[in-house]
Design an enzyme around this catalytic site. Sequence first.
Site, PDB file in Angstrom:
ATOM      1  N   GLU A 241       0.825  -1.210   0.000  1.00  0.00           N
ATOM      2  CA  GLU A 241       0.000   0.000   0.000  1.00  0.00           C
ATOM      3  C   GLU A 241       0.861   1.262   0.000  1.00  0.00           C
ATOM      4  OE1 GLU A 241      -3.233   0.477  -0.333  1.00  0.00           O
ATOM      5  OE2 GLU A 241      -3.555  -1.669  -0.585  1.00  0.00           O
TER       6      GLU A 241
ATOM      7  N   GLN B  16       2.317   6.266  -5.105  1.00  0.00           N
ATOM      8  CA  GLN B  16       2.746   7.152  -6.189  1.00  0.00           C
ATOM      9  C   GLN B  16       3.348   6.389  -7.362  1.00  0.00           C
ATOM     10  OE1 GLN B  16       5.351   9.998  -4.112  1.00  0.00           O
ATOM     11  NE2 GLN B  16       4.048  11.562  -5.013  1.00  0.00           N
TER      12      GLN B  16
ATOM     13  N   CYS C 124     -13.602   1.134 -15.569  1.00  0.00           N
ATOM     14  CA  CYS C 124     -14.107   2.503 -15.437  1.00  0.00           C
ATOM     15  C   CYS C 124     -12.967   3.492 -15.244  1.00  0.00           C
ATOM     16  CB  CYS C 124     -15.097   2.579 -14.273  1.00  0.00           C
ATOM     17  SG  CYS C 124     -16.193   4.017 -14.320  1.00  0.00           S
TER      18      CYS C 124
ATOM     19  N   TYR D 259      -6.868   6.039   4.690  1.00  0.00           N
ATOM     20  CA  TYR D 259      -6.961   5.170   3.512  1.00  0.00           C
ATOM     21  C   TYR D 259      -6.119   3.902   3.700  1.00  0.00           C
ATOM     22  CZ  TYR D 259      -6.326   3.263  -1.112  1.00  0.00           C
ATOM     23  OH  TYR D 259      -6.273   2.396  -2.174  1.00  0.00           O
TER      24      TYR D 259
ATOM     25  N   LEU E 148      10.359   5.202  -5.826  1.00  0.00           N
ATOM     26  CA  LEU E 148       9.066   4.923  -5.203  1.00  0.00           C
ATOM     27  C   LEU E 148       8.404   6.150  -4.586  1.00  0.00           C
ATOM     28  CD1 LEU E 148      10.002   1.520  -3.554  1.00  0.00           C
ATOM     29  CD2 LEU E 148       8.365   1.862  -5.408  1.00  0.00           C
ATOM     30  N   GLY E 149       8.818   7.343  -5.009  1.00  0.00           N
ATOM     31  CA  GLY E 149       8.148   8.537  -4.506  1.00  0.00           C
ATOM     32  C   GLY E 149       8.849   9.119  -3.292  1.00  0.00           C
ATOM     33  N   TYR E 150       8.092   9.865  -2.509  1.00  0.00           N
ATOM     34  CA  TYR E 150       8.666  10.605  -1.388  1.00  0.00           C
ATOM     35  C   TYR E 150       9.433   9.697  -0.443  1.00  0.00           C
ATOM     36  CZ  TYR E 150       5.684  14.508  -2.774  1.00  0.00           C
ATOM     37  OH  TYR E 150       5.091  15.526  -3.471  1.00  0.00           O
TER      38      TYR E 150
ATOM     39  N   ASP F  79     -10.603   5.515  -2.946  1.00  0.00           N
ATOM     40  CA  ASP F  79      -9.516   6.116  -3.704  1.00  0.00           C
ATOM     41  C   ASP F  79     -10.087   6.764  -4.963  1.00  0.00           C
ATOM     42  OD1 ASP F  79     -10.115   4.001  -5.373  1.00  0.00           O
ATOM     43  OD2 ASP F  79      -8.065   3.218  -5.474  1.00  0.00           O
TER      44      ASP F  79
END
Length: 312
Positions: A51, A56, A202, A136, A96-98, A154
Amino acid sequence: MTGDAEETDGTWDLHADLESVRRALIEWYEDDHREFPWRRTDDPYAILVSEVMSQQTQLGRVVEAWEEFLERWPTTAELAAADRADVVGFWTGHSLGYNNRAKYLHEAATQIETEYDGEFPETPGELEELMGVGPYTANAVASFAFNQGDAVVDTNVKRVCYRAFGVPDDDSAFESAANELLPAGHSRVWNNAIMELGGVACGQTPRCDEAGCPWREWCQAYASGDFTAPDVPTQPSFEGSRRQFRGRVIATLREYDELEVDTLGHRIRVDYAPDGEDGREWLEGLLADLEDDGLVAFDSDDDGEPVVRLKR
């Protein structure tokens, strides 16, 4: 029409046969869905890692990083005992982002070992006590590991509720509608299924018939042909961002034991000039943020010049 949603005394009335809606989605998901390794486990640690990594990063790219991370640190005990700089370095090396997320994951593992005797908390409220775990992520872990979460809301879930049932573009409305849709005691399969629906059938460009969307019978958008979607904040560009340079600082300091501040500046950007617009003042601000996050420390060399190093 059957897909319209109304708000009555704060509760969303979806005006649909909820049992049929729920059954249709679960059967669609169980019949065929994307295979991700974290969907084949109920280990809360492995699910938490997935998770945090997915926040990101596209899911396809997360798989390799997730597997490597768990191979290197397979339990909370081993992650808690790891050098934080190594964890942050792994995060940076896999884009992997921040980096803060790596730091918080390391601290959460330490909490589990020291405050919970190595046992994962199981409810959303308890999970939110872990460092860096918001509502979340807490819901996701409670759902996928323990089958006792609330509705996960989300971007995909918002888009599905907005299109299918006309739920307004409002966070509290989305949360209310998503929780009304959620069948009690089935959060694991339901939250996986509704996110899969948003990701596969969707998306921004809908694939209703191609993906066999199970909600076409009730969907406002399918009936009207209006597939507008809720506004989604645009992710700031990574190229040239502070986030990118924070990553470069960590990666560079992992390569060298310590560096003078200006030497570091020249190594992380080709246009670095101490007295320039993006010079010493800019770099010291960046390093101060990293120091506040507990990732770097300042010192002086034998000549009294400021140096910076990773905090161990």
